[in-house]
Write an enzyme that holds these catalytic residues in place. Structure first.
Site, mmCIF file in Angstrom:
data_model
loop_
_atom_site.group_PDB
_atom_site.id
_atom_site.type_symbol
_atom_site.label_atom_id
_atom_site.label_comp_id
_atom_site.label_asym_id
_atom_site.label_seq_id
_atom_site.Cartn_x
_atom_site.Cartn_y
_atom_site.Cartn_z
ATOM 1 N N SER A 117 0.837 2.120 1.963
ATOM 2 C CA SER A 117 1.614 2.530 0.796
ATOM 3 C C SER A 117 0.730 3.080 -0.318
ATOM 4 O O SER A 117 1.228 3.675 -1.259
ATOM 5 C CB SER A 117 2.439 1.352 0.264
ATOM 6 O OG SER A 117 1.609 0.414 -0.370
ATOM 7 N N LYS A 154 0.256 -1.977 -5.450
ATOM 8 C CA LYS A 154 0.898 -0.788 -6.006
ATOM 9 C C LYS A 154 0.272 -0.424 -7.350
ATOM 10 O O LYS A 154 -0.408 -1.236 -7.980
ATOM 11 C CB LYS A 154 2.398 -1.054 -6.247
ATOM 12 C CG LYS A 154 3.233 -1.356 -5.003
ATOM 13 C CD LYS A 154 3.607 -0.100 -4.280
ATOM 14 C CE LYS A 154 4.560 -0.407 -3.116
ATOM 15 N NZ LYS A 154 4.032 -1.421 -2.191
#
Lengths: 195, 195
Positions: A117, A154
DNA sequence: ATTATAGGCGAACGAACGTTCTATGTCAAG
DNA sequence: CTTGACATAGAACGTTCGTTCGCCTATAAT
């Protein structure tokens, strides 16, 4: 002048080898052994020169502590600059990756990356990230966070009151945590090993 | 049992602090000082416990050498696993990034990346790459090469007799060196620091 | 030829070293 | 209360430590 330089280089190398093999600096009689000197005082004088060169230094107790030989990596310029000639190479500064990458020893952790990600930010599956557990996260930092019971890595974006976790891969969607967002640490470095 | 654990933890921490501040392990009388013990023999026995825990070890000469406290980074699992509770955390293994990333101390160099020709492989401008100058390059390795007078970092592809340098960015084209291809080293690791 | 300089040798010094021993105090288990 | 395990204190040991001194031998400079 040439042969004395060679001797010095060999001694620096021997000193470095002793330090990295034994985990500590030698005593003066041990210096005598690794330099093949049969008197301590000769070793004493030889060490004095290495001290002036920054290879090592001394305690207030007189004990030797490592200087430049502690740091294993020689710093060169950029990729474009290429490699210098062996002559210039000797003058290169050295650095320890531990010192370079870790600010806060107590709060530093190594985590393995398994998702993709963050591949858009150059963090690939299999990479290792160094996480500082103590640092307070700012907007724009890459963070390790627990949101709705799952741990992820993230980008953190703060806009006034709202907090969003943004992946660096268009295949994933930004996460707007509902209630329970826990930020465990800030990613301060990425490390990838080949081979 | 709780308070004795706390004392041990504090001593490990003090020992680690001494080592990283002074660049060497303490003598037994110094151990007495940092543990606030007024007898060497108490320090001697206290050190024996730390030795059994792998925090440090001893020479054949009896001198202390650092064990786990030498390595500054605690290894945790994957990002998904998140952070363990502080209780488990103490059991974590530690590692030195120097030892982890560098195989051959003499042949290791640090180079700064300035182009984006390898951004597809997760190597971005501003990253640092660790280059092993001694290693013989295999097909598929990322290498630092001088081709036609310029230094670049590219994938190396060998197909029989032919040698090609392949970037990891579609905006650049593979290079088929004419005559003069010099490979200076193999990229063994990538390091990126934030902040 | 003489001098200066540097490097190594060997002995000596007190201080600090690692190690061991016995003694003392503390605290929980029986 | 007694016992035993444990942590610390304190002294003692032979050894090694860092440091200094004087002497010798090369090599280089005058």
């Amino acid at each position: 002048m040439k042969s004395s330089d060679d001797k010095l280089r060999a001694r620096i190398s021997d000193m470095s080898a002793f330090f990295h093999k034994n985990g500590r600096m030698p005593s003066f009689s041990e210096v005598g052994e690794i330099f093949h000197l049969s008197s301590k005082s000769a070793a004493y004088k030889a060490v004095g020169k290495l001290e002036k060169m920054g290879v090592l230094s001394k305690d207030k107790r007189g004990k030797l502590i490592p200087g430049s030989i502690k740091s294993p990596v020689k710093i060169l310029g950029t990729v474009e600059a290429g490699f210098p000639s062996p002559a210039e190479e000797e003058l290169a500064d050295t650095i320890s990756l531990d010192d370079f990458l870790i600010k806060n020893r107590e709060a530093a952790f190594l985590l393995k990356v398994s998702g993709d990600s963050m591949s858009g930010a150059g963090i690939l599956p299999g990479d290792m990230v160094i996480v500082d557990k103590g640092q307070t996260p700012k907007s724009g930092d890459i963070v390790i966070a627990e949101v709705d019971g799952e741990w992820t890595m993230k980008y953190l974006r703060k806009r006034g009151e709202s907090v969003t976790l943004i992946p660096a891969n268009p295949n994933y969607k930004p996460i707007k945590p509902k209630n329970d967002l826990k930020i465990a640490g800030v990613v301060t470095a990425v490390v990838r090993k080949y081979g």
